[in-house]
Design an enzyme around this catalytic site. Structure first.
Site, PDB file in Angstrom:
ATOM      1  N   CYS A   2       3.131  53.301 -30.610  1.00  0.00           N
ATOM      2  CA  CYS A   2       3.896  53.787 -29.457  1.00  0.00           C
ATOM      3  C   CYS A   2       3.518  53.124 -28.137  1.00  0.00           C
ATOM      4  CB  CYS A   2       3.723  55.296 -29.332  1.00  0.00           C
ATOM      5  SG  CYS A   2       4.732  56.220 -30.506  1.00  0.00           S
ATOM      6  N   GLU A 105      -0.492  57.893 -30.969  1.00  0.00           N
ATOM      7  CA  GLU A 105       0.887  58.007 -31.441  1.00  0.00           C
ATOM      8  C   GLU A 105       1.384  59.418 -31.137  1.00  0.00           C
ATOM      9  OE1 GLU A 105       2.378  55.463 -32.340  1.00  0.00           O
ATOM     10  OE2 GLU A 105       1.012  54.098 -33.380  1.00  0.00           O
TER      11      GLU A 105
END
Length: 221
Positions: A2, A105
């Site tokens: 991410c 994440e």
């Protein structure tokens, strides 16, 4: 992946992981980096080789070729395409290692806020992420981290993960003169498996990039 990582150890700790006897040119500094919430477009410590030997530099996280002005600079490159696609062709030969203490994440749990997770090596060592970039000392310098499909339980956290190399392979990755085909096979097939990592829920404060500090990587209560 991410796009948030940690680099809180000092550069000497990262270099020691590689067990290279060479003298490193250190352009990062001797103090702990103490960064617990590193965002894209900021400067990140990377390890690489040039004609003078191994060196540690601060380089912007994110890169795009000069002709790709219609999109934001990617921060990651998919291992399945990186060696052959036109987008990263210019920097594929320029390999580095991004040493990280871990990365974050976010998982969609169905509520209004996503749940952040922190991922790190189980053995406590830095994760040595395979990286390519432009390192010419200009405003166009930058790097991307190579990512692969997640495996094992990591799939439950995110479908992509950085390609993390063992110390021996990381040294080989940044060595001069490695054939392109060998480099491609290395990142396709020899990244550390899911079993090498652990992951756990952390607090939502990491979602604000202005928040820093070791409390961000503590398990959520």
């Amino acid at each position: 992946m991410c796009g948030r990582l940690t680099q809180y150890r000092g550069i000497h700790d990262f270099v020691d992981t590689l067990s290279m006897p060479n003298v490193w040119r250190n352009n990062v500094g001797d103090q702990p980096l103490s960064r617990y919430n590193v965002a894209p477009t900021t400067s990140v410590a990377v390890l690489r080789m040039d004609i003078t030997g191994p060196r540690a530099d601060l380089v912007r996280w994110g890169w795009r070729p000069h002709w790709a002005t219609d999109r934001a600079a990617p921060i990651n490159a998919r291992v399945e395409k990186v060696a052959h696609g036109p987008f990263f062709r210019a920097i594929w030969p320029h390999r580095a290692i991004t040493p990280v203490d871990g990365w974050y994440e976010w998982v969609d749990g169905g509520g209004s806020k996503k749940q952040p997770y922190y991922i790190r090596r189980r053995d406590g060592r830095p994760a040595l992420c395979a990286t390519i970039g432009q390192f010419e000392g200009t405003d166009h310098d930058g790097f991307v981290i190579i990512t692969a499909d997640a495996q094992g339980g990591l799939v439950d956290v995110h479908d992509r993960r950085p390609v993390v190399l063992s110390p021996d392979l990381a040294v080989e990755w940044i060595a001069a003169g490695m054939p392109s085909e060998h480099a491609e096979q290395m990142v396709l097939n020899l990244g550390e498996p899911a079993e090498a990592f652990e992951w756990y829920r952390v607090g939502t404060a990491v979602g604000n990039v202005r928040n820093q500090g070791p409390e961000l990587i503590l398990p959520a209560q």
